[in-house]
Design a protein around this motif. Structure first.
Motif, mmCIF file in Angstrom:
data_model
loop_
_atom_site.group_PDB
_atom_site.id
_atom_site.type_symbol
_atom_site.label_atom_id
_atom_site.label_comp_id
_atom_site.label_asym_id
_atom_site.label_seq_id
_atom_site.Cartn_x
_atom_site.Cartn_y
_atom_site.Cartn_z
ATOM 1 N N PRO A 599 0.856 -1.300 -0.146
ATOM 2 C CA PRO A 599 -0.081 0.023 0.151
ATOM 3 C C PRO A 599 0.841 1.081 0.020
ATOM 4 C CG PRO A 599 -0.799 -1.659 1.596
ATOM 5 C CD PRO A 599 0.382 -2.117 1.125
ATOM 6 N N GLY A 600 0.594 2.176 -1.074
ATOM 7 C CA GLY A 600 1.372 3.385 -1.056
ATOM 8 C C GLY A 600 2.650 3.220 -1.912
ATOM 9 N N HIS A 601 3.002 1.902 -2.058
ATOM 10 C CA HIS A 601 4.131 1.953 -3.009
ATOM 11 C C HIS A 601 3.681 0.957 -4.325
ATOM 12 C CE1 HIS A 601 7.131 3.481 -0.557
ATOM 13 N NE2 HIS A 601 6.318 3.143 0.432
ATOM 14 N N PRO A 602 2.941 1.261 -5.394
ATOM 15 C CA PRO A 602 2.441 0.596 -6.189
ATOM 16 C C PRO A 602 3.799 0.135 -7.165
ATOM 17 C CG PRO A 602 1.996 2.861 -6.817
ATOM 18 C CD PRO A 602 2.441 2.786 -5.444
ATOM 19 N N LEU A 609 5.672 -8.065 -11.772
ATOM 20 C CA LEU A 609 6.767 -8.911 -11.184
ATOM 21 C C LEU A 609 8.026 -7.916 -10.327
ATOM 22 C CD1 LEU A 609 7.647 -11.344 -14.193
ATOM 23 C CD2 LEU A 609 6.171 -11.735 -12.347
ATOM 24 N N GLN A 610 7.598 -6.755 -10.301
ATOM 25 C CA GLN A 610 8.496 -6.197 -9.557
ATOM 26 C C GLN A 610 8.492 -6.460 -8.026
ATOM 27 O OE1 GLN A 610 8.202 -1.723 -9.650
ATOM 28 N NE2 GLN A 610 9.575 -1.401 -8.281
ATOM 29 N N ASN A 611 7.278 -6.706 -7.525
ATOM 30 C CA ASN A 611 7.090 -7.470 -6.390
ATOM 31 C C ASN A 611 6.931 -8.729 -6.147
ATOM 32 O OD1 ASN A 611 7.404 -4.522 -5.519
ATOM 33 N ND2 ASN A 611 4.897 -4.285 -5.303
ATOM 34 N N ASP A 612 8.187 -9.360 -6.084
ATOM 35 C CA ASP A 612 7.931 -10.869 -6.083
ATOM 36 C C ASP A 612 8.774 -11.511 -4.882
ATOM 37 O OD1 ASP A 612 7.584 -13.458 -6.832
ATOM 38 O OD2 ASP A 612 9.004 -13.410 -8.466
ATOM 39 N N ASP A 656 15.649 -4.825 2.384
ATOM 40 C CA ASP A 656 16.345 -3.786 1.727
ATOM 41 C C ASP A 656 15.884 -3.463 0.199
ATOM 42 O OD1 ASP A 656 18.006 -3.915 3.827
ATOM 43 O OD2 ASP A 656 19.562 -5.302 2.841
ATOM 44 N N GLN A 657 15.149 -4.305 -0.357
ATOM 45 C CA GLN A 657 14.727 -4.415 -1.725
ATOM 46 C C GLN A 657 13.471 -3.414 -1.900
ATOM 47 O OE1 GLN A 657 14.765 -7.995 -3.901
ATOM 48 N NE2 GLN A 657 13.471 -7.215 -5.503
ATOM 49 N N TYR A 658 12.888 -3.718 -0.805
ATOM 50 C CA TYR A 658 11.265 -3.013 -0.856
ATOM 51 C C TYR A 658 11.231 -1.910 -0.078
ATOM 52 C CZ TYR A 658 10.508 -7.218 -3.981
ATOM 53 O OH TYR A 658 10.311 -7.944 -4.620
ATOM 54 N N PHE A 659 11.897 -1.733 0.982
ATOM 55 C CA PHE A 659 11.920 -0.742 2.113
ATOM 56 C C PHE A 659 13.432 -0.233 2.215
ATOM 57 C CE2 PHE A 659 8.383 -3.550 3.038
ATOM 58 C CZ PHE A 659 7.304 -2.765 2.797
ATOM 59 N N PRO A 660 14.052 0.347 1.141
ATOM 60 C CA PRO A 660 15.365 0.600 1.216
ATOM 61 C C PRO A 660 15.663 1.979 2.082
ATOM 62 C CG PRO A 660 14.592 1.254 -0.904
ATOM 63 C CD PRO A 660 13.429 0.523 -0.397
ATOM 64 N N GLU A 661 14.659 2.779 2.295
ATOM 65 C CA GLU A 661 14.793 3.895 3.193
ATOM 66 C C GLU A 661 14.371 4.042 4.345
ATOM 67 O OE1 GLU A 661 13.744 6.890 0.511
ATOM 68 O OE2 GLU A 661 15.413 6.737 -0.987
ATOM 69 N N ASP A 662 12.951 3.163 4.449
ATOM 70 C CA ASP A 662 12.154 3.249 5.671
ATOM 71 C C ASP A 662 12.257 1.851 6.349
ATOM 72 O OD1 ASP A 662 11.131 5.498 4.809
ATOM 73 O OD2 ASP A 662 9.652 4.739 3.729
ATOM 74 N N SER A 663 11.977 1.714 7.441
ATOM 75 C CA SER A 663 11.865 0.555 8.302
ATOM 76 C C SER A 663 10.602 -0.407 8.008
ATOM 77 C CB SER A 663 11.864 0.689 9.830
ATOM 78 O OG SER A 663 11.657 -0.338 10.572
ATOM 79 N N ALA A 664 10.918 -1.519 7.731
ATOM 80 C CA ALA A 664 9.828 -2.466 7.214
ATOM 81 C C ALA A 664 8.877 -2.870 8.445
ATOM 82 C CB ALA A 664 10.473 -3.919 6.630
ATOM 83 N N ILE A 665 9.488 -2.901 9.655
ATOM 84 C CA ILE A 665 8.498 -3.147 10.602
ATOM 85 C C ILE A 665 7.449 -2.274 10.772
ATOM 86 C CG2 ILE A 665 8.683 -3.516 13.254
ATOM 87 C CD1 ILE A 665 10.529 -5.415 11.830
ATOM 88 N N GLY A 666 6.226 -3.232 11.052
ATOM 89 C CA GLY A 666 4.873 -2.296 10.977
ATOM 90 C C GLY A 666 4.343 -2.105 9.778
ATOM 91 N N ARG A 667 4.818 -2.251 8.702
ATOM 92 C CA ARG A 667 4.395 -2.154 7.399
ATOM 93 C C ARG A 667 3.478 -3.283 6.963
ATOM 94 N NH1 ARG A 667 6.970 2.027 4.883
ATOM 95 N NH2 ARG A 667 5.249 2.035 3.237
ATOM 96 N N HIS A 668 2.775 -3.035 6.098
ATOM 97 C CA HIS A 668 1.888 -3.998 5.504
ATOM 98 C C HIS A 668 2.206 -4.343 3.917
ATOM 99 C CE1 HIS A 668 -0.334 -2.967 9.319
ATOM 100 N NE2 HIS A 668 -0.850 -3.992 8.992
#
Length: 893
Positions: A599-602, A609-612, A656-668
């Motif tokens: 969500p928020g990162h289409p 296939l970018q998000n695999d 690192d691949q999908y949240f390179p700048e933000d923390s992945a914790i708590g994301r959906h």
């Protein structure tokens, strides 16, 4: 009539000269003697004495022996007698030199035997047609995602895409689909449970392959649906092994995954598609749920198509490609491929072993050339000692062609003996190849037949010509009569012959360096694979897989109860330090992967296939049991179970691949896992990366809680047990815990983590080991050749060396002279071989993992090993030369 009579007269004479050769020879001798006697009588009548009459008769008549040979030369089949005489002469010469004969025969046996074995493998696996009718009309069709540059480009097919292809295109005569799967098999009363590999075949696959069951029938179209009645076809191996080959089993029931299935057919004994491990065939449609069967994004099936007469593969593929693009546009929000790719079925079957087999065949070809050069060099050196004998025979009337033929016969005898021994050796080696090469496709076709025997015969003739022709020509050159006026010993070291020997040695050394470098690169690559860090603990770890039957374990509560009960029992086994569950252990192969959204990162437009990511199912103790580090957040707890399963842990690569700048914790993320529709999952932790295959790079990974108990996603698991001692000692006690819970549940793949790692690198290990063995044998052959040639040179130069010592040369100088003479071609061969090794490294680049094709350590170590071997091979003859006594050397002249 006159010409016909003359023709039959010639045939009659030819038969007499072939089958009554001895009597015809006796008759010829009698006729010659009769004419001599008549001439002698006439001379004696004229008043000559008997002695004068005999001499006059011989002068008038000519040399009887020469006349006899000239008369025999006009007979048919004379070439047989000449050939037999040459064979006898060559055999006597080899018997008089048993040491040389044994070495030469053994060298050729190694070269011809290895070449025959690899030819048998390549022909059986790569060149033989598939055992189906018109196999050249069979192709495999795949989907292709334009944006997916990380894969091979050949993506497996979704069930809905296949069904649309088959219904809406007409370029192919028909298409069939299959997908691999494992089964829990037991008898009608749950007896003798076992896990076996099998496949789901569409009802159209066997007709596409033109295969009929030998017993019973094929699946019908109605049975090839998800909710159809359960029917099964047995392979011949399972039919013989479990059911004793009794035709009465048709119509009876067996339990597959705890459900009754009716046996309706048995496949032929030669049918081993997709491979020999598949033992049970079920309808392809029944391997999917009704929801999955209609999906265009469940990429799990392989498609085989048969070309329609008069339609090219490209034209038929273009028709499917056009349809696939329309399907892509219709399902733009789903991961549906834009186009398709195809390749011949034979290429699809052998794709994983084509390059390794061709690399090994090339290595064996180099080894065979080295063996031929070795024998050729020995023959050149040996002919130096016999040059005076050849000169005498030439002076007595022997033609150069006859002298060359005699020496070629010796080379042919060596190659025939070596080829026969090599062929016997190849029978054993080929059988070993076929049984020890893990996952070798078409292994059942590997055997030696008439074509292989013809190939061996051709190799023998080639080796005889290659190894013997140059020495024979050089030893019978135009200057050979000069040997009658010189010392045979001095001539043995003539400049021209020494140059020839050194040239052959240079070629042999260069080829050996190329083989050594190639073997060194592959072996270092294999060592890199074996020492690769999987990202988890691999010592004292035992794994075993199991699948809970969905009919028996049909609710989340039942699945959860089994998993928890199993872990509790196993952890109580003495010596068990920890136990956990995972759908597939690290290094055990690729797990399922799925597309997800953030969500928020289409995803980028046109690139779903970018998000695999790959996904696994684990229990809360898995990470601590396998010592996979926690980087951020937390692990699963006992709370993430049943309907509280919308939490995930992701790998470092994922974060690192999908949240390179933000923390992945708590994301959906939104992802399909156990239900047909996407669900939202919260990321609660980030852990270290693990490898699913040591030959593949790390992939982004998502971990789901196996305690959710969802039947589709959590009923298939691997138990991982960490032990205090040898893990294999715990295999039976752990299996007993399964039996205590469910006696009908079988386990499979009982392996340690080290065995999983070894299994995943088995093909690379075999290729590297074989190539290193060939290179080592080639190094040994080069050493034998260098030692043999230098020994002959020393023998031929005994007089020269004796004179040098008598005139004041120091023995150290003689030692240096002989060593330099032997090592000079070695250095030249090294330079050429290093250049060839660089080219070979570039050619095998795709076979290397974590190793540069120009690795300096490999090049230096291989060159040093050859130099050391060459020095040792040269030192012994050099020391012997330095110890020559001058007076004894001069007396031998």
């Amino acid at each position: 009539m006159k010409y016909t009579g003359r023709f039959f007269s010639k045939i009659h004479m030819a038969m007499l000269s072939l089958f009554r050769r001895q009597s015809e020879t006796t008759q010829l001798n009698e006729e010659i003697q009769f004419h001599l006697d008549q001439q002698m009588k006439e001379n004696m009548t004229a008043g000559a004495t008997p002695e004068e009459a005999r001499k006059a008769a011989l002068r008038a008549f000519g040399n009887p022996t020469l006349l006899r040979e000239q008369a025999r030369a006009t007979w048919s089949w004379q070439w047989l007698e000449v050939g037999a005489r040459d064979l006898r002469y060559g055999a006597r010469r080899l018997v008089r030199s048993p040491g040389f004969a044994c070495i030469a025969i053994l060298v050729m046996a190694l070269g011809i035997g290895a070449a025959t074995s690899l030819f048998t493998m390549v022909r059986s696996v790569l060149l033989k047609p598939l055992p189906f009718r018109d196999p050249d009309k069979l192709v495999n069709v795949y989907e292709h995602f334009r944006e997916n540059t990380n894969a091979s480009g050949f993506n497996v097919v979704s069930p809905a895409d296949f069904r649309d292809w088959r219904a809406q295109t007409h370029g192919f005569e028909d298409m069939g689909a299959w997908r691999p799967t494992d089964f829990n098999l037991s008898g009608e009363h749950s007896e003798l449970p076992e896990v076996i590999e099998g496949a789901g075949f569409s009802s159209s696959l066997l007709p596409v392959l033109c295969v009929q069951p030998v017993l019973g029938r094929n699946f019908t179209a109605q049975e090839d649906e998800p909710d159809a009645s359960h029917v099964v076809i047995l392979t011949w191996s399972l039919f013989q092994r479990r059911f004793g080959g009794k035709p009465s089993i048709l119509g009876t029931q067996i339990h597959v995954n705890s459900e009754p299935w009716t046996i309706i057919g048995v496949l032929p004994s030669w049918f081993v598609y997709p491979d020999a491990r598949s033992q049970l065939i079920v309808p392809w449609g029944q391997t999917y749920t009704p929801e999955q069967f209609s999906h265009h994004d469940m990429h799990q099936s392989y498609v085989v198509a048969r070309l329609r007469p008069g339609v090219s593969a490209a034209a038929a593929a273009n028709e499917i490609g056009a349809l696939q693009y329309r399907l892509h546009l219709q399902h733009a929000s789903e991961p549906v491929a834009e186009e398709i790719r195809w390749r011949p079925m034979i290429d699809d079957v052998v794709q994983d072993v084509r390059k390794p087999l061709l690399v090994l065949l090339s290595a064996v070809g180099c080894m065979l050339l080295i063996a031929c050069l070795n024998v050729s060099n020995l023959l050149v050196a040996r002919s130096a000692a016999r040059r005076k004998e050849v000169a005498v025979r030439g002076a007595l009337g022997g033609s150069r062609l006859a002298l060359i033929r005699e020496q070629m016969t010796e080379s042919l005898l060596i190659c025939i003996a070596g080829g026969t021994l090599g062929l016997l050796l190849s029978i054993v080696v080929t059988r070993w190849f076929a049984t020890h090469w893990s996952d070798l496709p078409r292994a059942e076709t590997v055997h030696i037949d008439g074509t292989v025997f013809l190939f061996s015969a051709g190799i023998i003739v080639f080796c005889a010509l290659f190894a013997g022709l140059l020495p024979a020509i050089s030893s019978t050159g135009t200057g050979v009569l000069a040997a009658l006026q010189e010392s045979s010993r001095s001539i043995g070291g003539s400049v021209a012959r020494a140059t020839l020997r050194k040239t052959l040695l240079v070629a042999e050394i260069a080829l050996t360096v190329i083989l050594l470098v190639s073997a060194g690169l592959l072996f270092k690559s294999f060592l890199h694979l074996r020492t690769t860090d999987l990202g988890c603990a691999t010592d004292h770890a035992l794994t075993m897989k199991y699948t809970l039957p969905r009919k028996q374990y049909d609710t989340p509560a039942k699945i959860l109860a089994f998993h928890e009960n199993l872990l509790e029992r196993v952890r109580r086994v003495p010596g068990v330090r920890a136990a956990a569950l995972v759908s597939t252990p690290p290094g055990g192969g690729r797990e399922n992967d799925a597309i997800f959204t953030i969500p928020g990162h289409p995803a980028a437009a046109g690139n779903l296939l970018q998000n695999d990511a790959m996904y696994y199912s684990i229990d809360p103790s898995y990470f601590s049991t396998m010592q996979i580090p926690l980087i951020r957040g937390r692990f699963f707890t006992e709370q993430e179970r049943l309907d509280r399963y919308h939490y995930i842990v992701v790998s470092k690569k994922f974060a690192d691949q999908y949240f390179p700048e933000d923390s992945a914790i708590g994301r959906h993320i939104s992802m399909i896992w156990a239900n047909p529709l996407p669900e939202s999952f919260e990321i609660i932790g980030v852990v270290g990366d693990t490898l699913f295959d040591v030959t593949r790079p790390v992939m982004a990974t998502v971990y789901f809680p196996i305690f959710a108990g969802l039947p589709i996603a959590t009923d298939d698991a691997a138990l991982v047990v960490r032990t205090s001692t040898d893990p294999l000692n715990f295999a039976v006690p752990v299996q007993q815990q399964f039996a205590a819970i469910d006696p009908s549940l079988p386990v499979s793949d009982v392996l340690t983590m080290q065995q999983i790692l070894g299994k995943s690198t088995a093909s690379e290990s075999l290729s590297a080991t074989l190539l290193l063995s060939f290179a080592t044998l080639s190094l040994l052959l080069a050493a034998i050749g260098l030692y043999g040639v230098l020994s002959y040179l020393v023998t031929q130069r005994i007089t020269e060396i004796g004179i040098r010592i008598a005139l004041g040369a120091q023995r150290r100088q003689v030692l240096q002279l002989v060593l330099f003479d032997g090592l000079k071609p070695v250095f030249i061969g090294l330079l050429l071989g290093i250049s060839g090794g660089i080219a070979a490294g570039a050619l095998i680049r795709s076979q290397l993992y974590g190793t540069s094709p120009y690795d300096p350590l490999v090049f230096v170590s291989m060159v040093c090993s050859l130099l050391m071997t060459a020095v040792i091979a040269c030192t012994v003859p050099a020391i012997r030369a330095s110890r020559i006594e001058p007076m004894q050397a001069l007396r031998t002249e």
